[in-house]
Motif scaffolding. Structure first.
Motif, PDB file in Angstrom:
ATOM      1  N   GLN A  65       0.874  -1.173   0.000  1.00 18.27           N
ATOM      2  CA  GLN A  65       0.000   0.000   0.000  1.00 18.27           C
ATOM      3  C   GLN A  65       0.914   1.227   0.000  1.00 18.27           C
ATOM      4  OE1 GLN A  65      -0.787   0.917   4.616  1.00 18.27           O
ATOM      5  NE2 GLN A  65      -2.197  -0.543   3.678  1.00 18.27           N
ATOM      6  N   ASN A  67       1.164   5.508   0.270  1.00 19.80           N
ATOM      7  CA  ASN A  67       0.361   6.632   0.709  1.00 19.80           C
ATOM      8  C   ASN A  67       0.424   7.759  -0.317  1.00 19.80           C
ATOM      9  OD1 ASN A  67       2.963   7.158   1.220  1.00 19.80           O
ATOM     10  ND2 ASN A  67       2.742   7.480   3.407  1.00 19.80           N
ATOM     11  N   HIS A  95      -3.620  13.870   6.329  1.00 15.26           N
ATOM     12  CA  HIS A  95      -3.988  12.495   6.637  1.00 15.26           C
ATOM     13  C   HIS A  95      -2.853  11.528   6.298  1.00 15.26           C
ATOM     14  CE1 HIS A  95      -8.212  12.971   7.762  1.00 15.26           C
ATOM     15  NE2 HIS A  95      -8.239  13.953   6.891  1.00 15.26           N
ATOM     16  N   LEU A 309     -11.026   8.469   1.776  1.00 16.72           N
ATOM     17  CA  LEU A 309     -10.494   7.710   2.909  1.00 16.72           C
ATOM     18  C   LEU A 309     -11.439   6.565   3.280  1.00 16.72           C
ATOM     19  CD1 LEU A 309      -9.095  10.607   5.123  1.00 16.72           C
ATOM     20  CD2 LEU A 309      -7.961   9.262   3.352  1.00 16.72           C
ATOM     21  N   ASP A 310     -12.719   6.879   3.285  1.00 12.09           N
ATOM     22  CA  ASP A 310     -13.683   5.836   3.609  1.00 12.09           C
ATOM     23  C   ASP A 310     -13.583   4.677   2.624  1.00 12.09           C
ATOM     24  OD1 ASP A 310     -14.530   7.324   5.668  1.00 12.09           O
ATOM     25  OD2 ASP A 310     -16.413   7.987   4.768  1.00 12.09           O
ATOM     26  N   ARG A 311     -13.436   5.048   1.385  1.00 13.91           N
ATOM     27  CA  ARG A 311     -13.396   3.995   0.381  1.00 13.91           C
ATOM     28  C   ARG A 311     -12.114   3.169   0.478  1.00 13.91           C
ATOM     29  NH1 ARG A 311     -16.328   1.991  -2.606  1.00 13.91           N
ATOM     30  NH2 ARG A 311     -17.798   3.673  -2.187  1.00 13.91           N
ATOM     31  N   ILE A 312     -11.038   3.820   0.811  1.00 11.98           N
ATOM     32  CA  ILE A 312      -9.791   3.080   0.981  1.00 11.98           C
ATOM     33  C   ILE A 312      -9.966   2.027   2.069  1.00 11.98           C
ATOM     34  CG2 ILE A 312      -7.409   3.255   1.812  1.00 11.98           C
ATOM     35  CD1 ILE A 312      -7.277   6.010   0.432  1.00 11.98           C
ATOM     36  N   ASN A 313     -10.675   2.434   3.117  1.00  9.71           N
ATOM     37  CA  ASN A 313     -10.896   1.501   4.215  1.00  9.71           C
ATOM     38  C   ASN A 313     -11.960   0.468   3.910  1.00  9.71           C
ATOM     39  OD1 ASN A 313      -8.981   2.685   5.888  1.00  9.71           O
ATOM     40  ND2 ASN A 313     -10.424   4.290   6.473  1.00  9.71           N
ATOM     41  N   ASN A 314     -12.815   0.818   3.005  1.00  8.51           N
ATOM     42  CA  ASN A 314     -13.913  -0.086   2.710  1.00  8.51           C
ATOM     43  C   ASN A 314     -14.249  -0.055   1.217  1.00  8.51           C
ATOM     44  OD1 ASN A 314     -16.139  -1.653   2.647  1.00  8.51           O
ATOM     45  ND2 ASN A 314     -17.394  -0.351   3.984  1.00  8.51           N
TER      46      ASN A 314
END
Lengths: 339, 339
Positions: A65, A67, A95, A309-314
């Motif tokens: 991954q 950043n 972030h 960010l949300d999509r990266i996590n989910n």
DNA sequence: ATGAAAGCGCTAACAG
DNA sequence: CTGTTAGCGCTTTCAT
């Protein structure tokens, strides 16, 4: 401080100097690594002395991954866009992400650039003001590469988007121009269709129609100041037929104002009311004091980066769409309420 | 087109499908790789089918060079800077580099950001408008990380720089204001010292002194439009003592003009001549038509990126310094020659 | 808490 | 022209 050319120092070098294993070096540099305070200090000290820095690219290779994120933006040196990009970059950075900037010109092939981003295994890409084909959007989706689109409408329900509420924008412009009782309207917008810019103009026209008010339409060659200045020529010729003009962008509005003042000696708002959109800095400058509708770049960027960010996590979550409302800014190019 | 979540495809996968070794895949994707046309096609086809893309980070790890570069810039959403950054990004990209954008705010710690760049083994960093301490400059030099500074003067003879010729700028401003025979001058510049902005103001003052002409000095809080607008208040009070004003930046000049027109009904150039610096788009707008000195962002960026590329290829070469000359742009805020 | 060993995805050196 | 081998710098099981 020596000035000898040095070979890049690796975790191996640090390990040796600190008298520990490479694993320990790694642990010393990762949050919550399983390592004793003592060892960590030892490692940090050695690293310090050697001038060691973690190679993030190698780390990324291992953890698979990076950043890195991409920001693809057109017309970067335009007031609104440059603010948008600055804020987005700062937000990403805060972030822990590093934005790769891809300025995009009208003739460029956006597919190509999105595809390039894939080479860097970026965590995601933010696209503002260019419409990727559904093909590449699908491709990104297939590759699980988060993609968020600003002001491009929700073409596919497959990518996250943030956009202004065009219907509200159209109505708001209408209300700002007509609250004084005036009702001879016109709208100026660029020829090239685009979700947010053409969209608000169209919404304005729709609103006029639904209110049974005729509306003249002026088509500019682009959404720049110069295009506004040009179209100001046509508008000047029609001055006796209109009392309120909605310009799809502030930049155009400013151009129109300058042309109208230069060649027709128009005074605002007495001879003509005018409302822009975006609320760029220049709209507030002394020579203009343009009444406009604010498109809050900060809010926009916060929403977009948040979605990313949300999509990266989910990655599997359903696409989300944020609809942004514009707020009216009354300055000196609109009249007050008519009782 | 399937939509199944896929594991990232590697050169190994491609090799297997094409029935060749991984080296061949690598060769197929590198310029002038030693590979037969036939094999290359086979590989490319397989890659195509699998949706393979070279992982540049892994490649960089191996070849120990990345095509990432850093662009560190402050006040990104300012007209001149945003143009500069756009051009720089495009120029880098056209040479195969990918720019990481680090917007920099006055309070930020630039050392930190340079140090962060080191983590990404960037090929080099372009810094515009922030003055890194000599410590970090040395550090970059020691680490052989190319660093080029725009408009920061040649503090150290260790980093490449491109900057405007401040002496010429000062003289030019002087000449533009006095060629009509007027000789009651003033200069407005921001309090915060900076090589290029303060430098040209100082050069202007020096020129006045050497010509035995008195010059009033107005100190603004910053170099923004608002700061110009503010300082316009003081300038208005001194209107009877001056007939020519040099503003250190266009943005300030525009603010000054608006304030002077609003509160003192000043007409340009009749009541006061004014010359700015940079030639941002807004200086040419109809409400201003500001006479100014053009700082060619394109030329600047070309020089800077050129220096960077040269240094990447030849890290040991002595530092180079490019001095940029300004060109006069006569518009409507200066008077014509006096015979 | 620490070390050994494996491996991320790729390219380069060396044989053939 | 092609395959094999080694290794870029790092993290991460898995033992100890």
């Amino acid at each position: 401080m020596t000035d000898t050319p040095e070979k890049p120092v690796t975790s191996f070098d640090v390990a040796r100097r600190a008298g520990v294993s490479r694993s320990m070096v790694s642990r010393a540099f990762t949050e919550g690594g399983n390592i004793s305070q003592k060892s960590r200090e030892k490692v940090l000290k050695a690293a310090q002395e050697l001038g060691y820095r973690v190679n993030f690219l190698a780390r990324g290779l291992q953890t698979r991954q990076s950043n890195l994120v991409g920001i693809v933006a057109s017309s970067l040196d335009t007031p609104f866009r440059s603010k948008q990009v600055r804020l987005a970059a700062q937000e990403f950075i805060s972030h822990g992400y590093r934005p790769i900037l891809l300025p995009f010109e009208p003739d460029d092939d956006i597919e190509h650039w999105l595809s390039v981003m894939l080479n860097y295994s970026v965590a995601g890409v933010l696209v503002t003001s260019a419409t990727p084909s559904s093909k590449i959007i699908q491709e990104c989706h297939r590759l699980r590469m988060p993609l968020v689109l600003i002001n491009r409408g929700q073409t596919q329900d497959i990518a996250d988007t943030v956009q202004i509420d065009v219907a509200q924008a159209g109505e708001l412009a209408f209300n700002m121009l007509t609250r004084s009782g005036h009702k001879r309207l016109a709208v100026a917008h660029p020829r090239k269709p685009s979700y947010s810019v053409t969209g608000r103009a169209t919404a304005f026209i729709d609103k006029c129609h639904s209110e049974q008010i005729p509306v003249k339409e002026f088509i500019a060659s682009s959404q720049s100041y110069e295009a506004g200045y040009d179209i100001g020529g046509s508008i000047g010729l029609a001055l006796d037929q209109i009392d309120g003009l909605f310009c799809a962008t502030d930049l155009m509005a400013l151009g129109v104002m300058d042309r109208l003042r230069a060649d027709w000696n128009v005074r605002f708002p007495d001879d003509l009311q005018i409302v822009g959109c975006d609320d760029i800095d220049q709209a507030g400058w002394g020579s203009y004091r343009l009444s406009t509708m604010r498109q809050d770049a900060g809010e926009q960027v916060l929403a977009a980066v948040g979605q990313m960010l949300d999509r990266i996590n989910n990655p599997e979550a359903p696409a989300r769409h944020f609809n942004q409302r514009l707020t009216p800014i009354f300055r000196n190019t609109t009249m007050s309420y008519h009782d």
